[in-house]
Motif scaffolding. Structure first.
Motif, PDB file in Angstrom:
ATOM      1  N   VAL A  32     -17.692   0.100  18.569  1.00  0.00           N
ATOM      2  CA  VAL A  32     -18.549  -0.274  17.689  1.00  0.00           C
ATOM      3  C   VAL A  32     -19.472  -1.310  17.179  1.00  0.00           C
ATOM      4  O   VAL A  32     -19.703  -1.782  17.111  1.00  0.00           O
ATOM      5  N   LYS A  33     -18.304  -2.251  17.549  1.00  0.00           N
ATOM      6  CA  LYS A  33     -18.360  -3.966  17.432  1.00  0.00           C
ATOM      7  C   LYS A  33     -19.361  -4.641  18.042  1.00  0.00           C
ATOM      8  O   LYS A  33     -19.260  -5.381  17.652  1.00  0.00           O
ATOM      9  N   ASN A  34     -19.902  -3.937  19.383  1.00  0.00           N
ATOM     10  CA  ASN A  34     -20.947  -4.867  19.637  1.00  0.00           C
ATOM     11  C   ASN A  34     -22.315  -3.847  19.051  1.00  0.00           C
ATOM     12  O   ASN A  34     -23.438  -4.888  19.430  1.00  0.00           O
ATOM     13  N   LEU A  35     -22.224  -3.006  18.424  1.00  0.00           N
ATOM     14  CA  LEU A  35     -23.348  -2.774  17.459  1.00  0.00           C
ATOM     15  C   LEU A  35     -23.343  -2.959  15.979  1.00  0.00           C
ATOM     16  O   LEU A  35     -25.031  -3.099  15.054  1.00  0.00           O
ATOM     17  N   VAL A  36     -22.343  -3.732  15.115  1.00  0.00           N
ATOM     18  CA  VAL A  36     -22.629  -3.847  14.310  1.00  0.00           C
ATOM     19  C   VAL A  36     -21.639  -5.569  14.102  1.00  0.00           C
ATOM     20  O   VAL A  36     -21.097  -5.932  14.802  1.00  0.00           O
ATOM     21  N   SER A  37     -22.173  -6.211  13.054  1.00  0.00           N
ATOM     22  CA  SER A  37     -21.158  -7.348  13.444  1.00  0.00           C
ATOM     23  C   SER A  37     -20.950  -7.658  11.265  1.00  0.00           C
ATOM     24  O   SER A  37     -22.225  -7.490  10.405  1.00  0.00           O
ATOM     25  N   GLY A  38     -20.163  -8.527  11.150  1.00  0.00           N
ATOM     26  CA  GLY A  38     -19.506  -8.530   9.291  1.00  0.00           C
ATOM     27  C   GLY A  38     -18.412  -9.674   9.699  1.00  0.00           C
ATOM     28  O   GLY A  38     -17.682 -10.075  10.402  1.00  0.00           O
ATOM     29  N   GLU A  39     -18.131  -9.797   8.151  1.00  0.00           N
ATOM     30  CA  GLU A  39     -16.567 -10.269   7.898  1.00  0.00           C
ATOM     31  C   GLU A  39     -15.846  -9.196   6.662  1.00  0.00           C
ATOM     32  O   GLU A  39     -16.521  -8.739   5.962  1.00  0.00           O
ATOM     33  N   ILE A  40     -15.111  -9.479   7.368  1.00  0.00           N
ATOM     34  CA  ILE A  40     -13.667  -8.969   5.755  1.00  0.00           C
ATOM     35  C   ILE A  40     -12.810  -9.233   5.621  1.00  0.00           C
ATOM     36  O   ILE A  40     -11.893  -9.547   6.525  1.00  0.00           O
ATOM     37  N   LYS A  41     -12.559  -9.968   4.612  1.00  0.00           N
ATOM     38  CA  LYS A  41     -11.071 -11.071   3.948  1.00  0.00           C
ATOM     39  C   LYS A  41     -10.171  -9.937   3.581  1.00  0.00           C
ATOM     40  O   LYS A  41     -11.028  -8.795   1.965  1.00  0.00           O
ATOM     41  N   THR A  42      -8.829  -9.325   3.545  1.00  0.00           N
ATOM     42  CA  THR A  42      -8.158  -8.717   2.589  1.00  0.00           C
ATOM     43  C   THR A  42      -7.360  -9.497   0.930  1.00  0.00           C
ATOM     44  O   THR A  42      -7.532 -10.957   2.074  1.00  0.00           O
ATOM     45  N   GLU A  43      -6.623  -9.248   0.182  1.00  0.00           N
ATOM     46  CA  GLU A  43      -6.445  -9.970   0.061  1.00  0.00           C
ATOM     47  C   GLU A  43      -4.887  -9.399  -0.773  1.00  0.00           C
ATOM     48  O   GLU A  43      -4.664  -8.055  -1.662  1.00  0.00           O
ATOM     49  N   VAL A  44      -3.859  -9.596   0.504  1.00  0.00           N
ATOM     50  CA  VAL A  44      -2.602  -8.033   0.553  1.00  0.00           C
ATOM     51  C   VAL A  44      -1.909  -7.938  -0.742  1.00  0.00           C
ATOM     52  O   VAL A  44      -1.587  -7.529  -2.298  1.00  0.00           O
ATOM     53  N   ASP A  45      -2.148  -9.230  -1.204  1.00  0.00           N
ATOM     54  CA  ASP A  45      -0.998 -10.237  -3.024  1.00  0.00           C
ATOM     55  C   ASP A  45      -2.045  -8.896  -3.941  1.00  0.00           C
ATOM     56  O   ASP A  45      -1.276  -8.854  -4.848  1.00  0.00           O
ATOM     57  N   ASN A  46      -3.377  -8.814  -3.816  1.00  0.00           N
ATOM     58  CA  ASN A  46      -4.082  -7.883  -4.969  1.00  0.00           C
ATOM     59  C   ASN A  46      -3.247  -6.302  -5.023  1.00  0.00           C
ATOM     60  O   ASN A  46      -3.819  -5.786  -6.212  1.00  0.00           O
ATOM     61  N   CYS A  47      -3.173  -6.139  -3.684  1.00  0.00           N
ATOM     62  CA  CYS A  47      -3.354  -4.285  -3.235  1.00  0.00           C
ATOM     63  C   CYS A  47      -1.854  -4.219  -3.903  1.00  0.00           C
ATOM     64  O   CYS A  47      -1.135  -4.558  -3.947  1.00  0.00           O
ATOM     65  N   ILE A  48      -2.195  -2.381  -4.827  1.00  0.00           N
ATOM     66  CA  ILE A  48      -0.952  -2.294  -5.480  1.00  0.00           C
ATOM     67  C   ILE A  48      -0.653  -0.800  -3.895  1.00  0.00           C
ATOM     68  O   ILE A  48      -0.306   0.773  -5.044  1.00  0.00           O
ATOM     69  N   ALA A  49      -1.491  -0.630  -3.132  1.00  0.00           N
ATOM     70  CA  ALA A  49      -0.943   0.585  -2.433  1.00  0.00           C
ATOM     71  C   ALA A  49      -1.619   1.674  -2.999  1.00  0.00           C
ATOM     72  O   ALA A  49      -0.727   3.138  -2.698  1.00  0.00           O
ATOM     73  N   CYS A  50      -2.267   1.733  -3.601  1.00  0.00           N
ATOM     74  CA  CYS A  50      -3.414   2.693  -3.915  1.00  0.00           C
ATOM     75  C   CYS A  50      -3.740   4.094  -2.620  1.00  0.00           C
ATOM     76  O   CYS A  50      -3.702   5.077  -2.750  1.00  0.00           O
ATOM     77  N   HIS A  51      -3.998   3.488  -1.347  1.00  0.00           N
ATOM     78  CA  HIS A  51      -4.495   3.956  -0.699  1.00  0.00           C
ATOM     79  C   HIS A  51      -5.977   4.281  -0.399  1.00  0.00           C
ATOM     80  O   HIS A  51      -6.294   5.289   0.393  1.00  0.00           O
ATOM     81  N   ILE A  52      -6.580   4.264  -1.148  1.00  0.00           N
ATOM     82  CA  ILE A  52      -8.090   4.472  -1.982  1.00  0.00           C
ATOM     83  C   ILE A  52      -8.754   4.218  -0.476  1.00  0.00           C
ATOM     84  O   ILE A  52      -9.786   5.224  -0.065  1.00  0.00           O
ATOM     85  N   CYS A  53      -8.852   3.090  -0.064  1.00  0.00           N
ATOM     86  CA  CYS A  53     -10.178   2.249   0.299  1.00  0.00           C
ATOM     87  C   CYS A  53      -9.405   2.859   1.765  1.00  0.00           C
ATOM     88  O   CYS A  53     -10.376   3.596   2.933  1.00  0.00           O
ATOM     89  N   GLU A  54      -8.018   3.935   2.451  1.00  0.00           N
ATOM     90  CA  GLU A  54      -8.065   3.955   3.467  1.00  0.00           C
ATOM     91  C   GLU A  54      -8.643   5.258   3.646  1.00  0.00           C
ATOM     92  O   GLU A  54      -8.739   6.177   4.676  1.00  0.00           O
ATOM     93  N   GLU A  55      -8.221   6.348   2.522  1.00  0.00           N
ATOM     94  CA  GLU A  55      -8.727   7.264   2.907  1.00  0.00           C
ATOM     95  C   GLU A  55     -10.774   7.497   2.356  1.00  0.00           C
ATOM     96  O   GLU A  55     -10.676   8.293   3.049  1.00  0.00           O
ATOM     97  N   MET A  56     -11.031   6.557   1.871  1.00  0.00           N
ATOM     98  CA  MET A  56     -12.407   6.284   1.635  1.00  0.00           C
ATOM     99  C   MET A  56     -13.327   6.455   3.166  1.00  0.00           C
ATOM    100  O   MET A  56     -14.200   6.134   2.957  1.00  0.00           O
ATOM    101  N   CYS A  57     -12.911   5.671   3.464  1.00  0.00           N
ATOM    102  CA  CYS A  57     -13.507   5.134   5.134  1.00  0.00           C
ATOM    103  C   CYS A  57     -13.550   5.343   5.812  1.00  0.00           C
ATOM    104  O   CYS A  57     -13.334   6.178   5.966  1.00  0.00           O
ATOM    105  N   PRO A  58     -15.234   5.386   6.115  1.00  0.00           N
ATOM    106  CA  PRO A  58     -15.753   6.104   7.208  1.00  0.00           C
ATOM    107  C   PRO A  58     -15.470   7.021   7.912  1.00  0.00           C
ATOM    108  O   PRO A  58     -15.569   7.349   9.416  1.00  0.00           O
ATOM    109  N   ALA A  59     -14.872   5.204   8.950  1.00  0.00           N
ATOM    110  CA  ALA A  59     -14.236   4.899   9.885  1.00  0.00           C
ATOM    111  C   ALA A  59     -12.912   4.933  10.275  1.00  0.00           C
ATOM    112  O   ALA A  59     -12.537   4.918  11.565  1.00  0.00           O
ATOM    113  N   ASP A  60     -12.717   5.340   9.841  1.00  0.00           N
ATOM    114  CA  ASP A  60     -11.151   5.501   9.597  1.00  0.00           C
ATOM    115  C   ASP A  60     -10.419   4.595   9.639  1.00  0.00           C
ATOM    116  O   ASP A  60      -9.869   4.682  10.946  1.00  0.00           O
TER     117      ASP A  60
END
Length: 337
Positions: A129-157
Motif C-alpha cells: 500500500v505504501k508504494n501506491l499512496v503518499s501523504g503525511e500523518i501527525k499525531t498529538e498524543v497529549d490531546n488524545c483521550i484514548a477514546c479509540h474512535i479512530c482505531e475502530e473507524m480506520c478502514p485499513a486497520d
C-alpha cells in the motif's frame, strides 16, 4: 489404504488411495474377480463411519490392474516392478484433464474458491500500500483521550492506541498513537472522527497521481492434478477464460421417478446425492434434486447413494483410449451405455 501384491516374473501391486477416492464404485463395477467392494458411501461421506470407500479382498485380486485404468480419478494405482503402469505405452490412457493458462489468468482467486476438491491454490504477490499512496500523518498524543474512535473507524486497520494507567485519576490515558505506514491510505477518516484534534493527515496521492507507478499483481496458480476430478467448475467461473477442462465422460444423470412404485425424490428429507457428490454438482430445487450438467463428471456416486434407486447415470462416451485387449475393451466398454 488398501493394496494387493503379486510376485512372479513381474512384481505387481494395486493400491487404493482413499484420500482422493470419490466413492463412485467404477472400480468395483468392472472388477472381473469381484475383489473390490464399495462400502457404505453415504455414511462414509457424512463422516458417520470411519472406513475406506473401497474394500479389497487380496485373496480374490489377481492384480490385473484393470481397476486402475477404469478409475478416472487417480484413486487406484497399478505398479509393475515399482513403476507406474499408466506411463507404459501398452496400457490404456485417459485423455481428460484440466489446464490453467498462466498467461490469461488474472489471479482473481475464484477458481480456488469454487473448487470442490481444494485442488487449486492461487498465489498472489500484491504491491504494498505504501508504494501506491503518499501523504503525511501527525499525531498529538497529549490531546488524545484514548477514546479509540479512530482505531475502530480506520478502514485499513492502521491505527493502534497505546494506553497506560494513571493512578491519580483512576483511568487509562494514551501513551502513544501508532500509525502503520504499510497500511495507512491517508484517507483522513481518523482526522474527521477525532473529537480532540489528536490526528492530522495530508493526502498527496491525488495531487501526485501521475507519479504513482502502475499496479502490478504477479503470482501463479498451482493445480493439484491428483486431487482434481476435472469437474470444470474453474472453467465455468473463470472471468478470463484461463481454465480449460476436458471431462472423463459425456452423458447425463437421469431422474426416473415412478409415483405408482413410490419411487419419488424426497429432497430435503434425504439429500444423499448432494452429500456424496464430489463436484458440488447437485442442488435441491423445489424439494427435488437438480444436476448441474456443466460441472457433473458422471462418476455415479449419486446413483450408488440414492436410497430410492431413481437416479441413473447415462454415459455416452469416455476419454479412454489405447485399449488393446479385446476382453478389456468389453469390460471397460460397460462403463458406457
Amino acid at each position: 489404504m488398501a493394496s494387493a501384491h503379486r510376485e512372479g516374473q513381474d512384481n505387481r501391486e494395486v493400491i487404493h488411495h482413499n484420500d482422493i477416492c470419490v466413492g463412485c464404485g467404477i472400480c468395483s463395477d468392472i472388477c472381473p474377480t469381484n475383489a473390490l467392494n464399495l462400502g457404505p458411501i453415504l455414511p462414509i461421506a457424512r463422516g458417520i463411519v470411519d472406513m475406506d470407500y473401497i474394500r479389497m479382498d487380496e485373496n480374490k485380486c489377481v492384480v490385473c490392474g484393470l481397476c486402475s485404468f477404469a478409475c478416472p480419478f487417480n484413486a487406484m494405482e497399478f505398479k509393475i516392478n515399482n513403476l507406474a503402469a499408466k506411463n507404459m505405452k501398452e496400457y490404456p490412457k485417459w485423455g481428460h484433464g484440466t489446464n490453467i493458462d498462466q498467461e490469461d489468468c488474472i489471479l482473481c482467486g475464484k477458481c480456488e474458491l469454487y473448487c470442490p476438491r481444494d485442488a487449486i491454490l492461487v498465489r498472489r504477490d500484491l504491491p504494498k500500500v505504501k508504494n501506491l499512496v503518499s501523504g503525511e500523518i501527525k499525531t498529538e498524543v497529549d490531546n488524545c483521550i484514548a477514546c479509540h474512535i479512530c482505531e475502530e473507524m480506520c478502514p485499513a486497520d492502521a491505527i493502534t492506541i497505546k494506553t497506560d494507567s494513571s493512578s491519580n485519576i483512576g483511568r487509562f490515558n494514551a501513551s502513544d498513537i501508532e500509525i502503520d505506514p504499510e497500511k495507512c491510505m491517508y484517507c483522513k477518516i481518523c482526522q474527521k472522527v477525532c473529537p480532540e484534534d489528536a490526528i492530522k493527515a495530508v493526502c498527496t496521492t491525488c495531487m501526485d497521481s501521475e507519479n504513482i507507478p502502475p499496479v502490478e499483481i504477479t503470482g501463479n496458480v498451482v493445480l493439484d492434478e491428483i486431487s482434481c476430478v476435472n469437474c470444470s467448475w474453474c472453467e465455468n467461473i473463470c472471468p478470463s477464460n484461463a481454465a480449460h477442462t476436458l471431462k472423463p465422460f459425456k452423458g447425463e444423470v437421469l431422474l426416473q421417478e415412478n409415483e405408482e412404485e413410490d419411487k419419488l425424490c424426497t429432497g430435503e428429507a434425504c439429500h444423499a446425492c448432494l452429500d456424496v457428490c464430489p463436484c458440488n454438482a447437485i442442488t435441491l430445487t423445489d424439494n427435488h434434486m437438480t444436476v448441474n450438467d456443466d460441472v457433473c463428471v458422471l462418476c455415479g456416486a449419486c446413483e450408488k447413494a440414492c436410497p430410492q434407486k431413481i437416479l441413473s447415470v447415462d454415459r455416452t462416451s469416455m476419454e479412454l483410449s489405447n485399449i488393446k485387449s479385446k476382453s478389456w475393451q468389453n469390460i471397460l466398454g460397460s462403463l458406457i451405455d
